[in-house]
Design a protein around this motif. Sequence first.
Motif, PDB file in Angstrom:
ATOM      1  N   THR A   1       0.861  -1.178   0.000  1.00  0.00           N
ATOM      2  CA  THR A   1       0.000   0.000   0.000  1.00  0.00           C
ATOM      3  C   THR A   1       0.899   1.230   0.000  1.00  0.00           C
ATOM      4  OG1 THR A   1      -1.696  -1.183   1.255  1.00  0.00           O
ATOM      5  CG2 THR A   1      -1.861   1.212   1.174  1.00  0.00           C
ATOM      6  N   VAL A   2       0.751   2.079  -1.015  1.00  0.00           N
ATOM      7  CA  VAL A   2       1.639   3.231  -1.179  1.00  0.00           C
ATOM      8  C   VAL A   2       0.817   4.470  -1.481  1.00  0.00           C
ATOM      9  CG1 VAL A   2       3.537   1.793  -2.017  1.00  0.00           C
ATOM     10  CG2 VAL A   2       1.964   2.807  -3.658  1.00  0.00           C
ATOM     11  N   GLU A   3       1.480   5.614  -1.378  1.00  0.00           N
ATOM     12  CA  GLU A   3       0.856   6.902  -1.656  1.00  0.00           C
ATOM     13  C   GLU A   3       1.539   7.532  -2.865  1.00  0.00           C
ATOM     14  OE1 GLU A   3       0.869  11.244   0.509  1.00  0.00           O
ATOM     15  OE2 GLU A   3       0.626   9.461   1.770  1.00  0.00           O
ATOM     16  N   VAL A   4       0.752   7.969  -3.856  1.00  0.00           N
ATOM     17  CA  VAL A   4       1.333   8.627  -5.031  1.00  0.00           C
ATOM     18  C   VAL A   4       2.102   9.855  -4.561  1.00  0.00           C
ATOM     19  CG1 VAL A   4       0.873   9.714  -7.253  1.00  0.00           C
ATOM     20  CG2 VAL A   4      -0.558   7.817  -6.478  1.00  0.00           C
ATOM     21  N   PRO A   5       3.403   9.940  -4.854  1.00  0.00           N
ATOM     22  CA  PRO A   5       4.208  11.039  -4.300  1.00  0.00           C
ATOM     23  C   PRO A   5       4.000  12.362  -5.041  1.00  0.00           C
ATOM     24  CG  PRO A   5       5.553   9.649  -5.707  1.00  0.00           C
ATOM     25  CD  PRO A   5       4.207   8.987  -5.635  1.00  0.00           C
ATOM     26  N   ASN A   6       4.259  13.435  -4.348  1.00  0.00           N
ATOM     27  CA  ASN A   6       4.271  14.739  -5.005  1.00  0.00           C
ATOM     28  C   ASN A   6       5.374  14.758  -6.063  1.00  0.00           C
ATOM     29  OD1 ASN A   6       2.198  15.882  -3.440  1.00  0.00           O
ATOM     30  ND2 ASN A   6       3.630  16.380  -1.791  1.00  0.00           N
ATOM     31  N   GLY A   7       5.091  15.349  -7.212  1.00  0.00           N
ATOM     32  CA  GLY A   7       6.064  15.399  -8.291  1.00  0.00           C
ATOM     33  C   GLY A   7       6.027  14.212  -9.220  1.00  0.00           C
ATOM     34  N   ALA A   8       5.191  13.210  -8.905  1.00  0.00           N
ATOM     35  CA  ALA A   8       5.106  12.043  -9.779  1.00  0.00           C
ATOM     36  C   ALA A   8       4.489  12.408 -11.114  1.00  0.00           C
ATOM     37  CB  ALA A   8       4.289  10.946  -9.100  1.00  0.00           C
ATOM     38  N   GLU A   9       4.925  11.701 -12.159  1.00  0.00           N
ATOM     39  CA  GLU A   9       4.377  11.889 -13.494  1.00  0.00           C
ATOM     40  C   GLU A   9       3.885  10.562 -14.029  1.00  0.00           C
ATOM     41  OE1 GLU A   9       7.394  13.673 -15.881  1.00  0.00           O
ATOM     42  OE2 GLU A   9       7.385  15.561 -14.781  1.00  0.00           O
ATOM     43  N   THR A  10       3.009  10.608 -14.995  1.00  0.00           N
ATOM     44  CA  THR A  10       2.452   9.400 -15.595  1.00  0.00           C
ATOM     45  C   THR A  10       3.571   8.489 -16.102  1.00  0.00           C
ATOM     46  OG1 THR A  10       0.402  10.508 -16.213  1.00  0.00           O
ATOM     47  CG2 THR A  10       1.006   8.523 -17.462  1.00  0.00           C
ATOM     48  N   GLY A  11       3.433   7.200 -15.791  1.00  0.00           N
ATOM     49  CA  GLY A  11       4.433   6.226 -16.220  1.00  0.00           C
ATOM     50  C   GLY A  11       4.299   4.951 -15.413  1.00  0.00           C
ATOM     51  N   PRO A  12       5.205   4.002 -15.603  1.00  0.00           N
ATOM     52  CA  PRO A  12       5.108   2.720 -14.905  1.00  0.00           C
ATOM     53  C   PRO A  12       5.463   2.839 -13.421  1.00  0.00           C
ATOM     54  CG  PRO A  12       7.123   2.806 -16.198  1.00  0.00           C
ATOM     55  CD  PRO A  12       6.347   4.035 -16.543  1.00  0.00           C
ATOM     56  N   ILE A  13       5.005   1.862 -12.659  1.00  0.00           N
ATOM     57  CA  ILE A  13       5.364   1.731 -11.251  1.00  0.00           C
ATOM     58  C   ILE A  13       6.458   0.670 -11.152  1.00  0.00           C
ATOM     59  CG2 ILE A  13       4.554   1.052  -8.960  1.00  0.00           C
ATOM     60  CD1 ILE A  13       1.773   1.981  -9.779  1.00  0.00           C
ATOM     61  N   SER A  14       7.453   0.912 -10.330  1.00  0.00           N
ATOM     62  CA  SER A  14       8.492  -0.090 -10.117  1.00  0.00           C
ATOM     63  C   SER A  14       8.620  -0.403  -8.634  1.00  0.00           C
ATOM     64  CB  SER A  14       9.844   0.384 -10.657  1.00  0.00           C
ATOM     65  OG  SER A  14      10.329   1.487  -9.932  1.00  0.00           O
ATOM     66  N   VAL A  15       8.982  -1.654  -8.346  1.00  0.00           N
ATOM     67  CA  VAL A  15       9.227  -2.101  -6.971  1.00  0.00           C
ATOM     68  C   VAL A  15      10.579  -2.799  -6.950  1.00  0.00           C
ATOM     69  CG1 VAL A  15       8.473  -3.587  -5.080  1.00  0.00           C
ATOM     70  CG2 VAL A  15       6.771  -2.408  -6.482  1.00  0.00           C
ATOM     71  N   THR A  16      11.459  -2.341  -6.078  1.00  0.00           N
ATOM     72  CA  THR A  16      12.790  -2.939  -5.944  1.00  0.00           C
ATOM     73  C   THR A  16      12.921  -3.558  -4.555  1.00  0.00           C
ATOM     74  OG1 THR A  16      13.754  -1.320  -7.457  1.00  0.00           O
ATOM     75  CG2 THR A  16      15.267  -2.534  -6.036  1.00  0.00           C
ATOM     76  N   VAL A  17      13.308  -4.845  -4.526  1.00  0.00           N
ATOM     77  CA  VAL A  17      13.530  -5.570  -3.282  1.00  0.00           C
ATOM     78  C   VAL A  17      14.844  -6.332  -3.412  1.00  0.00           C
ATOM     79  CG1 VAL A  17      12.618  -7.259  -1.643  1.00  0.00           C
ATOM     80  CG2 VAL A  17      11.031  -5.851  -2.971  1.00  0.00           C
TER      81      VAL A  17
END
Length: 603
Positions: free
Chosen positions: A171-187
Amino acid sequence: MKKLHYLCLGLALVLAACGKDDPNPPDDPTSNPPTIDSFTPQEGTPGAIVVIIGTNFSTVKTENTVKFNGTEATVSIADATLLTVVVPNGATSGKITVTVDGQTAQSSTDFTVTEPSANAPTIDSFSPQEGTPGTIVEILGTNFSTVKTENAVKFNGTSANVSNATATMLTVEVPNGAETGPISVTVNGETAQSGTDFTVTEPSGNSLAIQDFSPMQGPIGTSVTINVTGISLSDYAFNEVVVKFNGIQTSVNQKSSSSVIVYVPTFATTGKISIEVGGETAVSDEDFTVTGPWRRIADFAGNLGNSYRRDGIMASLMDNQSNPKIFAGLGENGSFGTNGQKDIWSYDINTNSWEQKTDFPGGARKNAFSFVLDNKWYVGGGINNVPETVNDFWVYDPIADSWTGLDTPPVALGYSLTTFTINGKGYVFGVADDQNNFKRIGLYEYDPINNIWERKKDLGPSSISGFLYAAGFAINGKGYIVGGGIPGVYSEETWEYDPNNDTWTQKADFGGGKRQYHLGYSMNGMGYAGMGIDQNNNDHKDLWQFDPTDGASGSWTQKTDLPDGNRQYSSAVATDNKAYFIFGAIIGAEYEQFWEYTPAFDN
């Protein structure tokens, strides 16, 4: 004088002609094609972040077309000498190209696309598909870390805050300054990228905001007032105002033009409050802290369709790293009848995830008995799908994930029995009398060292003749039987068994009244029993604590109810100062939910 005039005129014409002949004036962009000097890293999986160093890139991200061996990538950061891009899904090893104003540069070396490891994260989907900064987004996938800070989530390169994490959902919050595009998750250094873009929308001119909320904390069910600014809630219907606690939606109970009153929903966890209305989303600056002892964790993975499990068995066992894991299985799926199961599942407390283990070789069944001795799980009895009572005995080794058949008990112990363990021996209570199936007061002791069953003293004297479906636990070297009964006659009695002198002593009656099909377990010198069905066929969701040291008979104290619905046929087990609850049903509904209970938080 005239000669000087002609000389100046001629010089001017020469200079003008030279200017016309220059094909590449300094300010002409076509004279500055892009170049690629280097890139890092040299290899990576799809979703990996790659930095390209060069010259003459556009500072407008969309004016740079970057491809990995022909597969277009998303540019997240751009300046004249550096581009940050994400290796696209479907990319193959080969050259990187950058095209600006129709001119293309190609890397001198290949970028190697590697295969992700078996533990690499994946993104299956996310919801919603669009939203303003501040919108709460749920990302579904696999191999996420259950430690929030170990998941690096980015919206087209802009880092986002993770408010809740399980192995399969973030569960995440769209950050300020974000622009349209893919979401990535790094673990753990490996990155997954969404197959579709998240669309970042612009907030309207109303600028919805959460001014404050009160109280700042409370258990599930707490009434919370949320004050907002920037919009009149009176212009919207109740169902058009969406309020969520850390991503879990609740219903609006009351509202005015500038506030709403809601209740903390059943499955909420600590985190931000969000409100969505009129195409806008506002998120609180502060967390709402969910207090109380109950927490819903990953649902049982052994469900079949929409039908859930009941009358199963549970155990707490150590893995080869001495980490406790919860095991659950057998029981019945579907409507009350003959749909017993034989599967076994293991729950990892650290990753909040389930893994299927080796099936029980004794065949599908419900109402089996089980107990744990020396990190081995002993299972037997129950009712198969014929249906008929089964008389067998098996032991499970969690390290080897293997089952071994043991000698059949000398008598058919039966089904719906109650168990506890004392001093390295297992006890099975509720065995039927040879002459009367409803005289369920027999007690048998199992010695694993000598592989011997021995009948011990029957329970009694009691006000009823049998204790089918009783709850049981052991405390400080003594066993306890709580409630139970025979058809039409339920008990509220609590009985203590002392193996040192093979005697039974009646203790304080169960605080919840006459009860059957309930559960029991012990933890930290206390016994617990609850849920089930009473003499009047009412289902319950209560939990009671038994203190054997409070006076000669001990005492029962009611604790916080399970936050969800009433249930019977449930199971519970305790480990590491927490208890875990699974299975259960009422007529017409069953439950796949899995709950964690922490008594230290139950004040």
